[in-house]
Scaffold this motif. Structure first.
Motif, short mmCIF file in Angstrom:
data_model
loop_
_atom_site.label_atom_id
_atom_site.label_comp_id
_atom_site.label_asym_id
_atom_site.label_seq_id
_atom_site.Cartn_x
_atom_site.Cartn_y
_atom_site.Cartn_z
N UNK A 625 0.81 -1.22 0.00
CA UNK A 625 0.00 0.00 0.00
C UNK A 625 0.85 1.27 0.00
N UNK A 626 0.32 2.28 -0.67
CA UNK A 626 0.88 3.63 -0.58
C UNK A 626 -0.25 4.55 -0.15
N UNK A 627 -0.13 5.09 1.08
CA UNK A 627 -1.20 5.91 1.63
C UNK A 627 -1.13 7.32 1.06
N UNK A 640 -9.15 6.41 7.58
CA UNK A 640 -7.72 6.14 7.46
C UNK A 640 -7.47 4.75 6.94
N UNK A 641 -6.38 4.59 6.27
CA UNK A 641 -5.97 3.26 5.82
C UNK A 641 -5.40 2.50 6.99
N UNK A 642 -5.51 1.15 6.98
CA UNK A 642 -4.88 0.37 8.04
C UNK A 642 -3.40 0.67 8.12
N UNK A 643 -2.92 0.95 9.34
CA UNK A 643 -1.50 1.22 9.51
C UNK A 643 -1.16 2.69 9.44
N UNK A 644 -2.10 3.55 9.03
CA UNK A 644 -1.80 4.97 8.96
C UNK A 644 -1.64 5.52 10.36
#
Length: 669
Positions: A625-627, A640-644
């Motif tokens: 992933x690239x947030x 939010x994306x997971x891990x953000x």
């Protein structure tokens, strides 16, 4: 709520009664009406059969309550009829009971809510055009309350249930007191005659018996929900079996008293009610626009002195509330039974999971959606829905009582059974045998009298559900057998080589992150892969790759028809065909976005690639992933994306390099 707090949701008897018994208690509001609706098909001549039919319903309810008290003591782990039938009659019989009960729970919600809306319309006829919307709205409210947890819903629903019991008992007591003083209440419909249906006028012999049996089967709606307590024994406080049995006895006593009282008052006040108001004689004006009030509404009006009296509105409000809340019995029974079936692998595993409030949220939502669709399809009409009702509950009654007879036979055959237990088993076996015979007879009557009127649909639904549950169990069994480990050493054997492939469309930060991530796995072979859709863009990409000066080769696949997915899948499968013991790891750069509409603009090719590659043995698909900035907004944590990183949290390291070309949407975006 934490899982350790489950014991705090256990119910005392005062809350368990409105939660598990609101359905049979509320059935009093329409059970008498259903008997009268059938008998008036032949005009007023057959209303004198009402006391005998009501007495048969009371006798049946007594037998069923006594029988289920034995179930509560013998099978305290919950599951009720399903567990009894499965243990003593086999898995197929258990599934018949389960399918019947699940259908009946759905019908409980639909009929109860529709009947509650009917009572509201009896008090305020101007709302008749909003019947369906009101019904679906009440289902939504019940769903929200039950998602908060069993104990919370019990507290919310206890007061209306006790108010209904109180209001009906006061109404019946007041009406009987006036009758004894010589001032008997007179219903608003007492002055109307009833024109008999041509086919039902002057019945005699077998035809008359069938009419009475049909009225009896309609009156048996008073028994719906009786088994819910046996399904919900684990929800009671300790001693669970004793408290559940006591609650069932109290429920049976109150239901019998209320049913007898309402039926008696309906005869005293001379309530005349028909399915078609145009069959009422003596009406003034257009009969098609006349809205008949329910039996409860007519009794309240006659006892308390008219539609403007406080007593009338009090009874109507309490009745409407309890009829709507009667669906709560199903909102507790359906999820519990679904959870047990899911645990036994007959339904999807998700139905066994508890939500944040320790309620079986998925089962609650499944019930609400199904009942809502049924209300919409049948336009929340009680008369149409009632024909689909009670068939399932008597199927479960009959099979569970038959199973209990076999249970006691097994106990009596065992030489280890103590003498006092043996004596009790002999008595309870007689009760269960009587219950099995009576409920089996009622089941035949219901099938014979209601099948062509719509009950066939409930039969079909139960059969489809039975077949579906068998299919789900076969799938889970086959999956478990396929995944079972027979030789752990063989399964743990390392692949001969690991080939890593990074999909590339352009050189930007997401691509370089995927490349760095693939390197971290130290594969035996690492290569980049691109599809030549546009010759000029591919040439530019090759020049930029050479400028990148990396030891990872760039493989270019020609695609004359501008396809992306098929060439990539065919290339990866060719590697597997040439070396079956090799494992291929595919790394796909993906954008993580913060708005749903942004998802429509990105990641479509990646989605198709993953869906195809997942069906290829020996291929591991990894999303890198690239947030994007929109995904990491601290003021919208759900987006939010997971891990953000959240506000105040350390930002994780993101390996990346400077882009060699201007970022642009790529075929893998």
């Amino acid at each position: 709520m934490r899982s350790e707090e489950l014991h705090e949701t256990l119910l005392p008897k005062r809350l368990a009664l409105p939660i598990f018994a609101s359905d049979p208690l509320s059935s009093v509001a329409y059970a008498t009406q259903e008997i009268l609706l059938v008998l008036t098909l032949g005009g007023l001549a057959y209303l004198h059969f009402t006391p005998w039919i009501a007495a048969a319903v009371v006798a049946l309810m007594t037998v069923v309550v006594l029988s289920y008290r034995q179930v509560v003591h013998a099978y305290p782990s919950g599951g009720g009829s399903y567990e009894v039938a499965s243990t003593n009659l086999g898995a197929s019989a258990g599934l018949v009971v389960a399918a019947s009960l699940l259908v009946d729970y759905v019908m409980t919600v639909a009929v109860s809510v529709a009947s509650g809306v009917d009572n509201i319309i009896s008090a305020m006829p101007s709302l008749a055009d909003h019947r369906v919307g009101m019904a679906i709205g009440f289902v939504a409210l019940l769903t929200g309350a039950n998602l908060r947890g069993t104990r919370e819903s019990g507290r919310a629903f206890a007061v209306p249930t006790y108010l209904f019991i109180t209001s009906v008992l006061i109404m019946v007591g007041t009406g009987l007191f006036r009758y004894l003083l010589g001032d008997a209440p007179v219903a608003e419909s007492a002055a109307y005659g009833v024109e008999a249906e041509p086919a039902d006028a002057g019945l005699a012999g077998f035809a008359l018996v069938m009419l009475c049996l049909r009225a009896f089967s309609s009156g048996c709606t008073a028994l719906t929900g009786v088994e819910a307590i046996s399904n919900g024994v684990p929800a009671f406080r300790k001693p669970k079996s004793k408290n559940a049995a006591t609650t069932m006895a109290v429920m049976g006593t109150i239901a019998v008293v209320m049913f007898v009282g309402v039926t008696t008052m309906a005869l005293v006040a001379k309530v005349h009610i028909t399915e078609d108001p145009c069959r009422l004689t003596g009406l003034e004006g257009d009969c098609s626009s006349y809205t008949q009030r329910t039996v409860i509404a007519q009794l309240a009006s006659s006892v308390f002195g008219g539609e403007s009296s406080f007593g009338f509105y009090f009874v109507q409000a309490a009745t409407a509330l309890v009829l709507i809340l009667a669906a709560n019995t199903a909102f507790n029974g359906f999820p519990l039974l679904s959870s047990i079936l899911a645990q036994h692998r007959y339904l999807p595993r998700q139905l066994h999971n508890r939500g944040d409030r320790l309620a079986f949220s998925n089962g609650i939502l499944a019930l609400a959606i199904t009942a809502g669709l049924l209300l919409w399809f049948y336009k929340a009409n009680v008369t149409n829905l009632i024909h689909l009702y009670i068939l399932g509950v008597f199927t479960s009654f009959t099979l569970s009582q038959t199973g209990m007879v076999r249970h006691w036979n097994r106990e009596l055959r065992s030489p280890q059974t103590p003498p006092e237990v043996r004596r009790r088993a002999q008595v309870t076996r007689v009760i269960n045998a009587l219950g099995a015979m009576v409920t089996g007879l009622v089941l035949v009557i219901v099938l014979a009298t209601k099948f062509t009127q719509g009950a066939w649909l409930a039969v079909v639904a139960a059969i489809v559900l039975w077949v579906t549950m068998r299919g789900i169990r076969r799938h889970y069994d086959a999956t478990a057998a396929e995944l079972a480990v027979t030789d752990p050493h063989a399964e743990l054997t390392r692949p001969s080589r690991v080939v890593a492939i990074v999909l590339v469309s352009t050189i930007h930060k997401p691509t370089l992150r995927a490349l760095a991530y693939a390197r971290a796995f130290r594969p035996d072979q690492l290569e980049a892969l691109t599809v030549a859709v546009d010759r000029d863009e591919t040439s530019a990409l090759q020049r930029q790759w050479e400028e990148l000066d990396t030891d990872v080769p760039l493989k270019v696949i020609d695609s004359p028809y501008r396809e992306i997915t098929r060439p990539v899948v065919e290339y990866i499968r060719s590697i597997r065909r040439s070396s079956p013991r090799e494992v291929v790891g595919v790394f796909i750069p993906e954008y993580v976005v913060g708005h749903w509409w942004e998802q429509l603009l990105h990641n479509q090719s990646a989605l198709w690639l993953k869906s195809r590659l997942l069906f290829t043995p020996g291929v591991m698909v990894t999303s890198v992933p690239w947030q994007l900035a929109s995904s990491a907004r601290a003021d919208h944590p759900a987006a939010r994306a997971p891990g953000a990183a959240r506000r105040g949290e350390p930002v994780p390291h993101r390996p990346s390099g400077p882009p060699l070309a201007k970022p642009k949407d790529s075929p893998h975006d």
